[in-house]
Scaffold this active site. Structure first.
Site, mmCIF file in Angstrom:
data_model
loop_
_atom_site.group_PDB
_atom_site.id
_atom_site.type_symbol
_atom_site.label_atom_id
_atom_site.label_comp_id
_atom_site.label_asym_id
_atom_site.label_seq_id
_atom_site.Cartn_x
_atom_site.Cartn_y
_atom_site.Cartn_z
ATOM 1 N N ASP A 235 0.798 -1.215 0.000
ATOM 2 C CA ASP A 235 0.000 0.000 0.000
ATOM 3 C C ASP A 235 0.839 1.278 0.000
ATOM 4 O O ASP A 235 1.817 1.387 0.751
ATOM 5 C CB ASP A 235 -0.840 -0.042 1.293
ATOM 6 C CG ASP A 235 -1.804 1.106 1.445
ATOM 7 O OD1 ASP A 235 -2.833 1.081 0.781
ATOM 8 O OD2 ASP A 235 -1.519 2.032 2.240
ATOM 9 N N GLU A 306 1.316 -0.349 -4.957
ATOM 10 C CA GLU A 306 0.432 0.759 -5.300
ATOM 11 C C GLU A 306 1.254 2.039 -5.268
ATOM 12 O O GLU A 306 1.671 2.487 -4.199
ATOM 13 C CB GLU A 306 -0.709 0.871 -4.280
ATOM 14 C CG GLU A 306 -1.678 1.972 -4.631
ATOM 15 C CD GLU A 306 -2.336 2.645 -3.434
ATOM 16 O OE1 GLU A 306 -3.376 3.288 -3.633
ATOM 17 O OE2 GLU A 306 -1.802 2.556 -2.312
HETATM 18 C C1 GLC Z 1 -3.939 3.383 -0.074
HETATM 19 C C2 GLC Z 1 -5.220 2.574 0.027
HETATM 20 C C3 GLC Z 1 -6.282 3.438 0.613
HETATM 21 C C4 GLC Z 1 -5.861 3.865 1.999
HETATM 22 C C5 GLC Z 1 -4.504 4.564 1.951
HETATM 23 C C6 GLC Z 1 -3.908 4.705 3.321
HETATM 24 O O1 GLC Z 1 -4.051 4.409 -0.987
HETATM 25 O O2 GLC Z 1 -5.566 2.034 -1.224
HETATM 26 O O3 GLC Z 1 -7.516 2.783 0.656
HETATM 27 O O4 GLC Z 1 -6.816 4.720 2.537
HETATM 28 O O5 GLC Z 1 -3.566 3.851 1.188
HETATM 29 O O6 GLC Z 1 -3.477 3.469 3.812
#
Ligand code: GLC
Ligand code: MG
Length: 592
Positions: A235, A306
């Protein structure tokens, strides 16, 4: 030899239409693709998948009771959004124990049950891992507040920049803003310092300048690897580093959206908190650990990251190099970020062609159209849900990974969530007038299984988010049982086509014919092939396929069409390829 090695770019732009050609694998017995390259990855949002205990929140036993659905769709890997112990301020992305399961979801025992049930079905399990921050209820945070040894600088602490002359309150170190709006700094009286949180105040950023943090996080990753998980979706990785010193002011973004306020993240450039070089060093350590497990038994443990960075050149740095690989892939958000209402075939071609043109040699593509942070694809462009079949075809049949967000197989739409029912932190922090611009609740409503109470999701009187009211029509059971066409039937056809050597090893040619009104791509292997054709505009179009694409025979068989395809065309019927009619905003797949 790696299959991807043969996916070398042959021909590029032809005239003004975009086109790309990737050759087929020339070997008679190509090396099989790795599991992670070919299996469909299905994202489960655990709160919304299936509730087994009637509390209105989905759970692990619920997921386990729905495994037939994955098998039925041909899904080979499941990515589950965070299930660790969490106060649920950001619905699991705020973790208070990296090595335990949140009681709302179950126990370590129910996790092990689910994990072995998935293994029995040969479905891989991918955990969502959140290294950037913990919950403020993690014991580490308290120990850090108290400056306990090792933990003193586990988080990013800074002195106030001064005091407010009228209130006497300490002023934050600088102007850094949280992704969810408002200052990224919160003051802690006991330590007389501010801590950094790039998301909610309940998600303090871990300090990766401190090698002890990396060690602690690697230990957590190891814990799950030892329990047999197959990999991680990691993440928010560009946020991992928050330096260099001194803590500079972030400049206002000259290209900020006109609606952005100075308290919004989008108002600034994030030069000192985003995508700093240290990120790659930390991720490389994660990858090294995964590789140790891979080498031990030959089964890849994978890392998908991500990273919402502005250009593909920056994104592709997350692949690392052949010598020093980092992620197996960084998620490809191009269909979400660059395809807007009123788009046509040229916009799709731009996205597809640019990815393959720029992707470093030997790396593997991936495709997706939605997740828990973005509007659902069925609602993004228009009420026209034929678009769902078109995007599922792009995601599942282009060369590369396919990632499906739960509900996309049935064309679930965004729900209209009132301010009273809004629970997502960025929605709540934006206030009643602006919450709809920021809230992610609409794409997170519970899954529609059937037309029973709460779509079969839960027996509770109130589910954690309201159900989308269209579930009596839009649900798995109805779409499977209908004698007519349905999104889920199309999805299963696509998934079956993905499981063929034509998909695995075939060439690829993409074109945006008719001035870019249409988009299509063909895949051919050992004389067999298929072609996907999409009409993204509001008019009926006729296409002479052999004139636009190479090696297309005069006759082909209709393999699949979007739901409600016009003109009416039976699956399995034979059609001439030089004069194919495709209704407005419809798509069709031919086999030959
Ligand atoms: C990422 C996740 C999101 C979350 C954020 C903080 O972007 O996809 O859902 O709120 O990280 O962890
Ligand atoms: Mg439950």
């Amino acid at each position: 030899m790696a299959v991807t090695k043969f996916l070398i770019l042959l021909a590029l732009t032809v005239g003004c239409t975009l086109a790309i050609k990737l050759p087929q694998n020339p070997e008679p017995n190509p090396e099989p693709l790795k599991w992670w390259q070919q299996e469909i990855i299905y994202q489960v949002y655990p709160r919304s998948h299936q509730d087994s205990d009637g509390d209105g929140v989905g759970d692990l036993a619920g997921i386990q009771s729905r495994l037939d659905h994955f098998t039925d769709l041909g899904v080979g890997a499941v990515w589950i959004s965070p299930i660790y112990k969490s106060p649920m301020k950001d619905f699991g992305y705020d973790i208070s124990n990296f090595t335990d399961i949140e009681p709302q979801f179950g126990t370590l025992e129910s996790f092990k049950n689910l994990s072995s049930a998935l293994k029995e079905r040969n479905i891989k399990l991918i955990m969502d891992f959140v290294p950037n921050h913990s919950s403020n209820e993690h014991p580490w945070f308290n120990m850090s507040i108290n400056r306990e040894e090792i933990y003193d600088d586990f988080y990013v602490w800074k002195d106030p920049s001064g005091v407010n002359s009228s209130t006497g309150e300490p002023l934050p170190p600088n102007n850094w803003i949280s992704v969810f709006g408002g200052s990224a700094w919160t003051y802690v009286e006991a330590r007389e310092q501010f801590y950094l949180h790039q998301f909610t105040p309940e998600q303090p950023d871990l300090n990766y300048e401190n090698p002890e943090v990396t060690k602690a996080i690697l230990a957590a990753i190891k814990f799950w690897l030892d329990l047999g998980v197959d990999g991680f979706r990691v993440d928010a990785v560009p946020h991992l580093f928050d330096k260099p010193r001194p803590l500079w002011t972030q400049p206002v973004d000259p290209n900020r959206p006109p609606t952005a306020l100075p308290s919004d993240w989008a108002y600034y450039q994030h030069l000192y908190t985003y995508n700093l070089p240290g990120v790659f060093e930390v991720l490389a350590k994660f990858r090294e650990l995964l590789d140790i497990y891979t080498w031990a038994d030959g089964i890849e443990r994978v890392m998908f990251v991500e990273a919402g960075v502005p250009t593909l050149d920056l994104l592709f740095e997350y692949y690392g190099t052949k010598e020093k690989p980092i992620a197996h892939f960084p998620f490809n958000f191009e269909f979400i970020n660059r395809v807007k209402s009123g788009f046509n075939g040229t916009n799709i071609a731009d996205v597809v062609d640019e990815w393959f043109t720029k992707m470093p040699e030997g790396m593997w593509a991936n495709w997706l159209v939605g997740n828990h942070d973005n509007n659902r694809v069925a609602s993004r462009f228009s009420p026209d849900t034929g678009i769902v079949d078109a995007f599922n075809a792009l995601v599942l049949l282009l060369p590369g990974n396919a990632v499906t967000y739960y509900g996309e197989e049935i064309g679930m739409k965004n729900a209209n969530i009132s301010w009273e029912d809004t629970v997502d932190p960025p929605g709540c922090s934006a206030g009643p007038d602006r919450y709809q611009q920021f809230s992610r609740d609409p794409e997170r409503t519970p899954m529609h299984w059937n037309d029973d109470k709460n779509a079969g999701f839960s027996t509770a009187n109130k589910t954690w988010l309201p159900m989308h009211p269209d579930y009596p029509e839009v649900n798995v059971e109805a779409q499977i049982n209908t004698t007519g066409a349905s999104h889920i039937k199309v999805y299963k056809q696509l998934s079956a086509l993905r499981a063929t050597d034509v998909w695995r090893y075939g060439s690829m040619e993409s074109q945006a014919p008719d001035g870019g009104a249409l988009f299509g791509f063909s895949r051919i292997y050992n004389g067999k092939g298929f072609i996907c054709l999409f009409n993204f505009v509001d008019e009926v179009k006729t296409i002479n396929i052999p004139q636009e694409f190479e090696d297309i025979p005069q006759n082909a068989t209709v393999y699949s069409t979007s739901v409600g395809f016009e003109p009416e065309t039976a699956i399995g019927s034979s059609v001439r390829t030089d004069n194919l009619v495709i209704g407005a905003r419809h798509s069709i797949i031919l086999e030959f």
